[in-house]
Design a protein around this motif. Structure first.
Motif, mmCIF file in Angstrom:
data_model
loop_
_atom_site.group_PDB
_atom_site.id
_atom_site.type_symbol
_atom_site.label_atom_id
_atom_site.label_comp_id
_atom_site.label_asym_id
_atom_site.label_seq_id
_atom_site.Cartn_x
_atom_site.Cartn_y
_atom_site.Cartn_z
ATOM 1 N N SER A 100 22.673 33.913 52.452
ATOM 2 C CA SER A 100 21.718 34.683 53.244
ATOM 3 C C SER A 100 21.711 34.242 54.695
ATOM 4 O O SER A 100 22.255 33.189 55.066
ATOM 5 N N SER A 101 21.075 35.048 55.538
ATOM 6 C CA SER A 101 20.939 34.718 56.956
ATOM 7 C C SER A 101 20.235 33.380 57.124
ATOM 8 O O SER A 101 19.256 33.081 56.440
ATOM 9 N N ALA A 102 20.749 32.570 58.054
ATOM 10 C CA ALA A 102 20.116 31.290 58.365
ATOM 11 C C ALA A 102 19.076 31.445 59.469
ATOM 12 O O ALA A 102 18.483 30.457 59.907
ATOM 13 N N GLY A 103 18.846 32.668 59.944
ATOM 14 C CA GLY A 103 17.839 32.912 60.971
ATOM 15 C C GLY A 103 18.230 32.443 62.354
ATOM 16 O O GLY A 103 17.358 32.161 63.183
ATOM 17 N N LEU A 104 19.520 32.388 62.627
ATOM 18 C CA LEU A 104 19.988 31.923 63.930
ATOM 19 C C LEU A 104 20.068 33.037 64.964
ATOM 20 O O LEU A 104 20.164 32.749 66.165
ATOM 21 N N LEU A 105 20.042 34.283 64.520
ATOM 22 C CA LEU A 105 20.153 35.430 65.420
ATOM 23 C C LEU A 105 18.903 36.297 65.335
ATOM 24 O O LEU A 105 18.388 36.548 64.236
ATOM 25 N N LEU A 106 18.437 36.779 66.476
ATOM 26 C CA LEU A 106 17.391 37.793 66.486
ATOM 27 C C LEU A 106 17.969 39.121 66.017
ATOM 28 O O LEU A 106 19.192 39.333 66.092
ATOM 29 N N PRO A 107 17.144 40.040 65.545
ATOM 30 C CA PRO A 107 17.660 41.373 65.238
ATOM 31 C C PRO A 107 18.381 41.950 66.444
ATOM 32 O O PRO A 107 17.953 41.772 67.599
ATOM 33 N N ALA A 108 19.493 42.624 66.204
ATOM 34 C CA ALA A 108 20.331 43.122 67.300
ATOM 35 C C ALA A 108 19.544 43.998 68.276
ATOM 36 O O ALA A 108 19.789 43.961 69.487
ATOM 37 N N LYS A 109 18.590 44.788 67.762
ATOM 38 C CA LYS A 109 17.834 45.693 68.626
ATOM 39 C C LYS A 109 16.926 44.937 69.592
ATOM 40 O O LYS A 109 16.459 45.509 70.580
ATOM 41 N N GLN A 110 16.660 43.659 69.305
ATOM 42 C CA GLN A 110 15.822 42.852 70.203
ATOM 43 C C GLN A 110 16.641 42.103 71.251
ATOM 44 O O GLN A 110 16.076 41.402 72.092
ATOM 45 N N THR A 111 17.950 42.225 71.192
ATOM 46 C CA THR A 111 18.836 41.538 72.145
ATOM 47 C C THR A 111 19.778 42.574 72.758
ATOM 48 O O THR A 111 20.898 42.761 72.282
ATOM 49 N N PRO A 112 19.332 43.285 73.807
ATOM 50 C CA PRO A 112 20.142 44.375 74.362
ATOM 51 C C PRO A 112 21.460 43.926 74.982
ATOM 52 O O PRO A 112 22.422 44.694 75.019
ATOM 53 N N ASP A 113 21.559 42.686 75.469
ATOM 54 C CA ASP A 113 22.786 42.225 76.109
ATOM 55 C C ASP A 113 23.935 42.128 75.106
ATOM 56 O O ASP A 113 23.725 41.890 73.908
ATOM 57 N N ALA A 114 25.148 42.298 75.602
ATOM 58 C CA ALA A 114 26.327 42.037 74.785
ATOM 59 C C ALA A 114 26.356 40.557 74.416
ATOM 60 O O ALA A 114 25.836 39.708 75.144
ATOM 61 N N MET A 115 26.980 40.243 73.268
ATOM 62 C CA MET A 115 26.988 38.862 72.803
ATOM 63 C C MET A 115 28.265 38.583 72.028
ATOM 64 O O MET A 115 28.765 39.438 71.280
ATOM 65 N N LEU A 116 28.776 37.374 72.193
ATOM 66 C CA LEU A 116 29.890 36.868 71.397
ATOM 67 C C LEU A 116 29.527 35.466 70.937
ATOM 68 O O LEU A 116 29.144 34.625 71.759
ATOM 69 N N ARG A 117 29.613 35.232 69.648
ATOM 70 C CA ARG A 117 29.323 33.901 69.122
ATOM 71 C C ARG A 117 30.402 33.466 68.142
ATOM 72 O O ARG A 117 31.002 34.289 67.457
ATOM 73 N N VAL A 118 30.608 32.157 68.087
ATOM 74 C CA VAL A 118 31.510 31.550 67.121
ATOM 75 C C VAL A 118 30.700 30.566 66.291
ATOM 76 O O VAL A 118 29.960 29.741 66.852
ATOM 77 N N TYR A 119 30.823 30.670 64.962
ATOM 78 C CA TYR A 119 30.087 29.807 64.050
ATOM 79 C C TYR A 119 31.057 29.022 63.173
ATOM 80 O O TYR A 119 32.189 29.447 62.924
ATOM 81 N N ALA A 120 30.575 27.876 62.689
ATOM 82 C CA ALA A 120 31.321 27.060 61.742
ATOM 83 C C ALA A 120 30.354 26.519 60.701
ATOM 84 O O ALA A 120 29.227 26.150 61.027
ATOM 85 N N ALA A 121 30.795 26.485 59.443
ATOM 86 C CA ALA A 121 29.978 25.908 58.379
ATOM 87 C C ALA A 121 30.895 25.214 57.380
ATOM 88 O O ALA A 121 32.030 25.651 57.154
ATOM 89 N N ARG A 122 30.397 24.138 56.805
ATOM 90 C CA ARG A 122 31.175 23.411 55.797
ATOM 91 C C ARG A 122 31.513 24.331 54.631
ATOM 92 O O ARG A 122 30.704 25.169 54.225
ATOM 93 N N VAL A 123 32.701 24.174 54.098
ATOM 94 C CA VAL A 123 33.110 24.959 52.938
ATOM 95 C C VAL A 123 32.527 24.341 51.674
ATOM 96 O O VAL A 123 31.887 23.287 51.716
ATOM 97 N N GLY A 124 32.739 24.999 50.543
ATOM 98 C CA GLY A 124 32.100 24.582 49.312
ATOM 99 C C GLY A 124 32.832 23.487 48.560
ATOM 100 O O GLY A 124 33.987 23.174 48.824
ATOM 101 N N TRP A 125 32.108 22.891 47.603
ATOM 102 C CA TRP A 125 32.628 21.893 46.688
ATOM 103 C C TRP A 125 33.237 20.707 47.435
ATOM 104 O O TRP A 125 32.796 20.352 48.527
ATOM 105 N N TRP A 126 34.258 20.077 46.881
ATOM 106 C CA TRP A 126 34.853 18.883 47.468
ATOM 107 C C TRP A 126 35.543 19.156 48.794
ATOM 108 O O TRP A 126 35.700 18.250 49.618
ATOM 109 N N ARG A 127 35.930 20.401 49.045
ATOM 110 C CA ARG A 127 36.632 20.703 50.296
ATOM 111 C C ARG A 127 35.727 20.513 51.514
ATOM 112 O O ARG A 127 36.205 20.324 52.631
ATOM 113 N N GLY A 128 34.430 20.568 51.292
ATOM 114 C CA GLY A 128 33.501 20.352 52.393
ATOM 115 C C GLY A 128 33.562 18.947 52.962
ATOM 116 O O GLY A 128 33.032 18.702 54.046
#
Length: 261
Positions: free
Chosen positions: A41-69
């Motif tokens: 599910s959403s981690a709540g890091l972004l506001l709803p798109a309609k509340q942020t009229p400016d263009a945006m580019l983001r890059v995210y990273a998260a640990r992978v699952g199980w032992w590979r993390g």
């Protein structure tokens, strides 16, 4: 023989020791047992798109699952045009057609792990970059079924670094734990770094050396990366990733905000 012993000792100290320490810590953490019980599910890091009229580019990273993390992050790219009612998320995964669009919430957890924001670019700067991002996604050379290999690549991080190479002016570098980022998508052994601020030597993502102002100095051994970041002082250690100064580039609407992490 003393030279060989020094090389082995250096390898143990820089690669095996930090990886072992991080593995021990990882084993103590409470993690989802499989993909079906993990939260996406959403981690709540972004506001709803309609509340942020400016263009945006983001890059995210998260640990992978199980032992590979223990040693690896999954990365992805999110874009939004000016006044657009929604975000668009681009990932590469290991089943079916590798390149996926909007399969998960743009700021969604990955195997239950809250993502880390690697970069955020907003306003006119993002507007200029987004068409290049979309074109790079279309041009990704491993987009057909079977074009994914978890190790040493091409994988999700190979894909994101390929896209970042199309927007070198953004000055974005993936974390050292983005295993597969050093798999050169063009098949070359030697070339420029994605930011075009340095050079990179690599043999199929297995062995390599990177030296660039944005990427720092990195040595890749079997996908594990050790090195230093001189621009934003930090060590780069297998398992732990960057240890030192955290920096999230924000171009177009705000100044960069450094902090410890």
């Amino acid at each position: 023989m003393p030279g060989i012993k020094r090389v082995l000792l250096t390898f143990c100290v820089l690669f095996l020791l930090p990886l072992g320490l991080h593995a021990a810590w990882w084993a103590t953490q409470d993690r989802p047992r499989d993909w079906s019980t993990a939260s996406w599910s959403s981690a709540g890091l972004l506001l709803p798109a309609k509340q942020t009229p400016d263009a945006m580019l983001r890059v995210y990273a998260a640990r992978v699952g199980w032992w590979r993390g223990i040693f690896a992050h999954h990365t992805w790219i999110v874009v939004k045009d000016r006044d657009a009612p929604r975000y668009t998320r681009y990932d590469v995964v290991g089943w079916g057609a590798p390149v996926r669009t909007d399969n998960w919430a743009p700021d969604g957890r990955w195997f239950g792990q809250v993502p880390q924001q690697i970069a955020s670019i907003e306003g006119p700067a993002a507007e200029a970059l987004i068409p290049k991002v979309r074109e790079a996604v279309r041009q990704y050379p491993f987009a057909k079924a079977g074009g994914y290999r978890a190790w040493p690549g091409p994988n999700s991080n190979t894909f994101v670094n390929f896209v970042l190479a199309a927007i070198p002016e953004a000055g974005i570098a993936l974390p050292p734990t983005a295993l597969g980022k050093d798999y050169r998508a063009d098949g070359s052994v030697f070339g420029l770094t994605p930011s075009r601020t340095g050079v990179q030597f690599g043999l199929g993502g297995l062995i390599g050396v990177t030296a660039g102002w944005i990427e720092g100095v990195e040595v890749n051994v079997l996908g594990l990366v050790a090195g230093v970041d001189l621009r934003r002082p930090a060590l780069k250690l297998p398992g732990f990733g960057r240890v030192g100064w955290r920096f999230q580039p924000v171009i177009g609407t705000a100044e960069a905000a450094p902090g410890k992490g």
